[in-house]
Design an enzyme around this catalytic site. Structure first.
Site, PDB file in Angstrom:
ATOM      1  N   SER A 154       4.610  -4.792   1.595  1.00 50.99           N
ATOM      2  CA  SER A 154       5.135  -6.042   1.051  1.00 50.99           C
ATOM      3  C   SER A 154       6.403  -5.754   0.230  1.00 50.99           C
ATOM      4  O   SER A 154       7.321  -5.104   0.738  1.00 50.99           O
ATOM      5  CB  SER A 154       4.042  -6.724   0.216  1.00 50.99           C
ATOM      6  N   ARG A 224      -1.348 -17.739  -9.024  1.00 48.54           N
ATOM      7  CA  ARG A 224      -2.209 -16.789  -8.326  1.00 48.54           C
ATOM      8  C   ARG A 224      -3.051 -17.468  -7.250  1.00 48.54           C
ATOM      9  O   ARG A 224      -3.264 -16.908  -6.178  1.00 48.54           O
ATOM     10  CB  ARG A 224      -3.115 -16.086  -9.333  1.00 48.54           C
ATOM     11  N   ASP A 319      -0.882 -11.924   9.548  1.00 47.42           N
ATOM     12  CA  ASP A 319      -0.086 -12.043   8.322  1.00 47.42           C
ATOM     13  C   ASP A 319       0.945 -13.152   8.519  1.00 47.42           C
ATOM     14  O   ASP A 319       1.851 -13.023   9.343  1.00 47.42           O
ATOM     15  CB  ASP A 319       0.595 -10.701   8.043  1.00 47.42           C
ATOM     16  N   HIS A 352      -1.972 -11.112   5.114  1.00 41.90           N
ATOM     17  CA  HIS A 352      -1.083 -10.199   4.399  1.00 41.90           C
ATOM     18  C   HIS A 352      -1.876  -9.126   3.647  1.00 41.90           C
ATOM     19  O   HIS A 352      -1.438  -7.981   3.541  1.00 41.90           O
ATOM     20  CB  HIS A 352      -0.219 -11.010   3.434  1.00 41.90           C
ATOM     21  N   ASP A 353      -3.028  -9.516   3.134  1.00 37.90           N
ATOM     22  CA  ASP A 353      -3.885  -8.579   2.400  1.00 37.90           C
ATOM     23  C   ASP A 353      -4.303  -7.368   3.227  1.00 37.90           C
ATOM     24  O   ASP A 353      -4.756  -6.371   2.657  1.00 37.90           O
ATOM     25  CB  ASP A 353      -5.163  -9.291   1.934  1.00 37.90           C
TER      26      ASP A 353
END
Lengths: 378, 378
Positions: A154, A224, A319, A352-353
Site C-alpha cells: 500500500s 477508520r 482489492d 486490500h487487507d
C-alpha cells in the site's frame, strides 16, 4: 525450514541534527526516527532489507513488542522472521516509524522547538519522498550503503517505488505490494471524507487538541470505519457478515442491528483510542500527493527508467482500493522502461487487507523472490 | 413528439386520520402525505402511474416547483412530462413525499401529538412496506384502484417491488431501476458510517436539535460526501476530476487542493443546508431493512411468485452501489417464479446516478415499455 518467532524486540531511536528540507519547502531542523532491526548485517553490508509501513503502521514489523502488555506481534510478523519468507536468519531487516507518525518518531505529538508545545497541526505535511530521504539517512547511520530490497504494501509500496527512483544506486530490489502509481479521484475522495470527519470534529481544536486534554475521537472513529470498508472486499464482507443480525429480529433503533455495524464501530472505537488524528491527516495527504509520474509530465515509464532495481509487483484480485489494474499500470511502465519486473496477481477474497494476511500463494511468491535476493546478497 | 415542460405544479396535501400500524409495531395515529399529480386520470381509472422516490427525493417529480425561487425542475423531469418517456399526455402520474420525509409529509419535523413538539428522533423508523401501505391509502383517495405502473429507481425501485408483492392485484407493471433485492454488508456499512456521522455530531442532540436551534450540519455533510462517492463511478470521477488541482501546485494544507475535494465539500454543504438529518437516518434504515425474501426464508422467487405484475428491470454497467449483478438477482428470481420480466443493462459511465440522467438508450427502453403500458391502459 520451520518458521519461528523473533521473540521480544526492543525499538531504538536515532536522532538526526542535520536539517531536512521537505517537499513542501518546510525545514525540519532536527528529528528522531524510531526503528527496530532483526537479524545481522553481514560483513559486506549486502543483506539489508527495509520494510516501509502503510497508513496506520509503524516500526514494529515483527517479533513481540516489549512495550505492550500483553506483548503484541508486529504487523508483518507472518512475513518477517526466522524461517519466514523474509528470513531474518539471512537478512538484516529494518522497520521504522515514519516522520509525522505517532509511534515515537518525530511527529505532531513531538515538541515544536519554536513553541515548546506539541507541533499538533503545525507539523509540516510530508510527501513520500521526504520519508525516503529520512530513511536514507537512517541507512547511513546503520551502515547500509545499498538495500538488498526495499519492501512495502500500500503506502509502503509507494515508498519502495520512490526509493528506486530517487536513490537508484541504493536499491537492488523494490517489492511493491497492493500499491498504485497514484491515487484516483475516488481514492482522494475517500481520504477527504475521512479528513473532513477529523477536521470538523469540535474536539480537533484546529489540530491543537493535546492542549485541551481531548482527542477528536468521533472523527477518527468515522475515518477508520470508512477505511475498513475500503480495505475489505464486498465479497468477504458478505461472507463474514452478510445481513446477519445481532438479535433475533430488527430492533428499529440506532444501536447495532447488523453484525457489520458492530464490527465497524468496534474497529473505529479501538483505533480512536490509540492513533493520533494529526498523523492520520498527514498519512492520507502523503497518499494523495504521491504521483512520481508528475515529474515527467505524467510519463510513469520515463520516471521509472531512472531505477536500476529489479521489481516484484504483487496485487490481489479482490482489492478495490488499489485494484490489480493499478499494479499493472506500474508493471506496464516498468516494461516500457525496460526494467526487470516480476508480477503476481494473487487470487484472494480479502481485498486490500490481503497484503497483511497469510496466503500460501502470496507467501510462496515472496519466499521464492527473497531466495534469489539472498543468493545475490551472499 | 416533442417533449415539453409541465410548467408550474402546485403540491397538494392529503390528510389521513385512520391509524397506520408500522412494521416496527409503532402506530401513527394520523398523518399527511404531500403529493403532486400530472396529467388526467381516465374514466376507467386505468392510466395511473406512481413514481416512488429514493433516499433524498420527494413529491416534486416533474414540472417546475411553485415554492422555489428560482423555480426548480422536478428530480425526474427528464423522464416524466408531456411527450417524455412517461408521458403525462397519456398517463395520470402521481409523486409523493414518503412518511418520515422532510418535504411536507409527516416526518420528524412534524409535531408529535403526544408532546406538541417536533417528533425529532422519536419519529418511528419505517420500512418500505409502511410506505407502500400509506401509498395505497393515497391511491384510494385519488380513486386509483389499480396502478398501470409503479416505478422507482434505487430505494424507489424497492417500493415498486414491494407493491408488486404486497398488493399484487393493484399493480399491472412494476418498473425497478438501479435497485437490489436487499442491501449487502458493504451497502449497510456505508449507511452506518453516514448514520454515525450524524448521530455523533454534537449538534444532533439525540435527534432533538430543532429545539436547540441548530442542525447537525457536520454529520449531514459527511454523510452526503460519502453518498456521492457511491453514486458516481470510479471512471466518471476520474474523467471529470482525475487529479486536477485547484491551484498550480500542491499547497500542503487542508484547504481544497484537488478539484474532487471541492466538488464533494460543495455537495455536502449544499445538502446540509436543506435536508433533515432525522429523515436521512430514517431513509437509510429503510434501505437496510428491505429484504422481502426474508419472509420466505431467503427465497426471493417464492416471494415474487405472489406478484401478478409484468416487470421491467434496468441496471447500469458502472453502478457499483447496486451493480447489474444485483438487478440480475431480481430478474433470475422473477424467471424462477415464472413472472414476465424484461431486463435492460444500460452501458453508462455515470454510476448509480445514471438512473436520474438523460441517456438515449435508457430513455428509449423506458419509452418503449410505457408505450405498451399506455396501450394496455387505453
Amino acid at each position: 525450514m520451520t518458521a519461528r518467532s523473533l521473540g521480544v524486540v526492543t525499538p531504538q531511536t536515532a536522532h538526526f541534527d542535520e536539517p531536512l528540507t521537505l517537499r513542501s519547502g518546510a525545514i525540519l531542523e532536527r528529528y528522531d526516527l524510531v526503528y527496530e532491526t532483526y537479524g545481522t548485517l553481514n560483513a559486506e553490508g549486502s543483506n539489508a532489507i527495509l520494510i516501509c509501513h502503510a497508513l496506520s503502521g509503524n516500526h514494529h514489523v515483527a517479533g513481540l513488542s516489549v512495550a505492550d502488555d500483553p506483548k503484541t506481534a508486529g504487523w508483518w510478523d507472518n512475513m518477517v522472521g526466522p524461517g519466514k519468507p523474509i528470513d531474518t536468519d539471512r537478512f538484516f531487516v529494518v522497520g521504522l516509524n515514519n516522520l509525522g507518525g505517532c509511534h515515537g518518531s518525530t511527529g505532531p505529538q513531538s515538541l515544536n522547538p519554536k513553541t515548546g508545545k506539541p507541533w499538533g497541526a503545525d507539523f509540516p505535511l510530508v510527501a513520500v519522498i521526504d520519508w525516503v530521504h529520512a530513511q536514507a539517512r537512517l541507512a547511513d547511520r546503520l551502515g547500509v550503503k545499498v538495500w538488498a530490497a526495499v519492501v512495502g504494501g500500500s503506502l509502503g509500496g509507494m515508498q519502495a517505488m520512490r526509493w528506486s527512483i530517487t536513490y537508484p544506486k541504493r536499491v537492488r530490489n523494490a517489492v511493491v505490494v497492493a500499491a498504485a502509481p497514484y491515487l484516483t479521484a475516488q481514492n482522494i475522495a475517500f481520504n477527504d471524507v475521512a479528513r473532513q470527519a477529523i477536521l470538523t470534529d469540535p474536539d480537533f481544536h484546529g489540530g491543537h487538541f493535546y492542549e485541551h486534554g481531548v482527542v477528536p475521537a468521533r472523527g477518527l472513529r468515522l475515518a477508520r470505519m470508512l477505511g475498513h470498508i475500503t480495505y475489505l472486499s464486498d465479497d468477504v464482507m458478505a461472507e463474514k457478515f452478510g445481513r446477519m443480525l445481532r438479535g433475533d429480529d430488527l430492533k428499529f433503533g440506532f444501536d447495532v442491528e447488523f453484525e457489520i455495524e458492530s464490527y465497524l464501530r468496534y474497529q473505529g472505537d479501538k483505533f480512536a483510542g490509540y492513533f493520533d488524528a494529526n498523523t492520520y491527516l498527514i498519512m492520507t495527504k502523503a497518499l494523495d500527493y504521491f504521483d512520481p509520474a508528475r515529474e515527467a509530465g505524467g510519463d510513469l515509464a520515463a520516471v521509472l527508467a531512472r531505477a536500476t532495481a529489479r521489481f516484484l509487483v504483487i496485487s490481489f484480485t479482490s482489492d478495490w482500493r488499489f485494484s490489480p489494474g493499478r499494479s499493472r499500470e506500474i508493471v506496464d511502465a516498468l516494461l516500457a522502461a525496460r526494467r526487470p519486473v516480476a508480477y503476481a496477481e494473487i487470487d484472494s477474497p480479502n481485498g486490500h487487507d490481503a497484503f497483511l494476511m497469510t496466503d500460501a500463494h502470496y507467501h510462496n511468491v515472496m519466499r521464492a523472490y527473497f531466495e534469489r535476493v539472498a543468493a545475490e546478497a551472499a
